[in-house]
Design an enzyme around this catalytic site. Structure first.
Site, mmCIF file in Angstrom:
data_model
loop_
_atom_site.group_PDB
_atom_site.id
_atom_site.type_symbol
_atom_site.label_atom_id
_atom_site.label_comp_id
_atom_site.label_asym_id
_atom_site.label_seq_id
_atom_site.Cartn_x
_atom_site.Cartn_y
_atom_site.Cartn_z
ATOM 1 N N CYS A 118 12.017 1.334 9.164
ATOM 2 C CA CYS A 118 11.164 1.049 7.998
ATOM 3 C C CYS A 118 9.733 0.719 8.441
ATOM 4 O O CYS A 118 9.499 -0.321 9.051
ATOM 5 C CB CYS A 118 11.797 -0.111 7.225
ATOM 6 N N CYS A 162 8.321 -2.535 7.110
ATOM 7 C CA CYS A 162 8.996 -3.650 7.783
ATOM 8 C C CYS A 162 8.319 -3.942 9.117
ATOM 9 O O CYS A 162 8.089 -5.107 9.470
ATOM 10 C CB CYS A 162 10.471 -3.331 8.036
#
Length: 123
Positions: free
Chosen positions: A30, A33
């Site tokens: 991600c 993230c």
């Protein structure tokens, strides 16, 4: 205090044993993230009295499912075993600091009374 990896084995103990816990639900693939991670790590250094946990949703699918995590990163703030905040999206540093301030300032007695009143009305 550095961030700690939360798993199904230590999650309950960590949340019930700490006054304030922030939880970052993330995954290695991600991009947002990975962008949020250094912001989260720096906040953990600035607030050693708060537990900053990370849940790798790929390694801990049971935890992600238990909290119905459908988008990552998702940040959750728990105080006195009560979820005060749970939203997807990477926060910029100032917004994370504001959230931490709000969690610290929350009147937990008021929140418990409101929750009890709502459950009485619903029941």
């Amino acid at each position: 205090m550095p961030t700690i990896e939360l798993t199904k084995d230590n999650f309950e103990e960590t949340v019930t044993g700490s006054e304030i816990v922030l939880i970052d639900f993330w995954a290695a693939w991600c991009g947002p993230c990975r962008t949020f991670s250094p912001v989260y790590e720096k906040a953990a250094e600035r607030h050693p009295d708060i537990v900053f946990g990370k849940v790798d949703t790929e390694a801990q699918p049971e935890l992600a499912a238990a909290f119905r995590i459908s988008s990552i990163p998702t940040l959750m703030a728990v105080r006195d075993r009560t979820i005060l905040y749970a939203r997807p999206g990477a926060l910029p540093p100032q917004a994370l600091e504001e959230l931490i301030g709000k969690v610290r300032e929350a009147d937990m007695d008021d929140l418990r009374r409101e929750a009890a009143a709502q459950s009485t009305e619903a029941g």
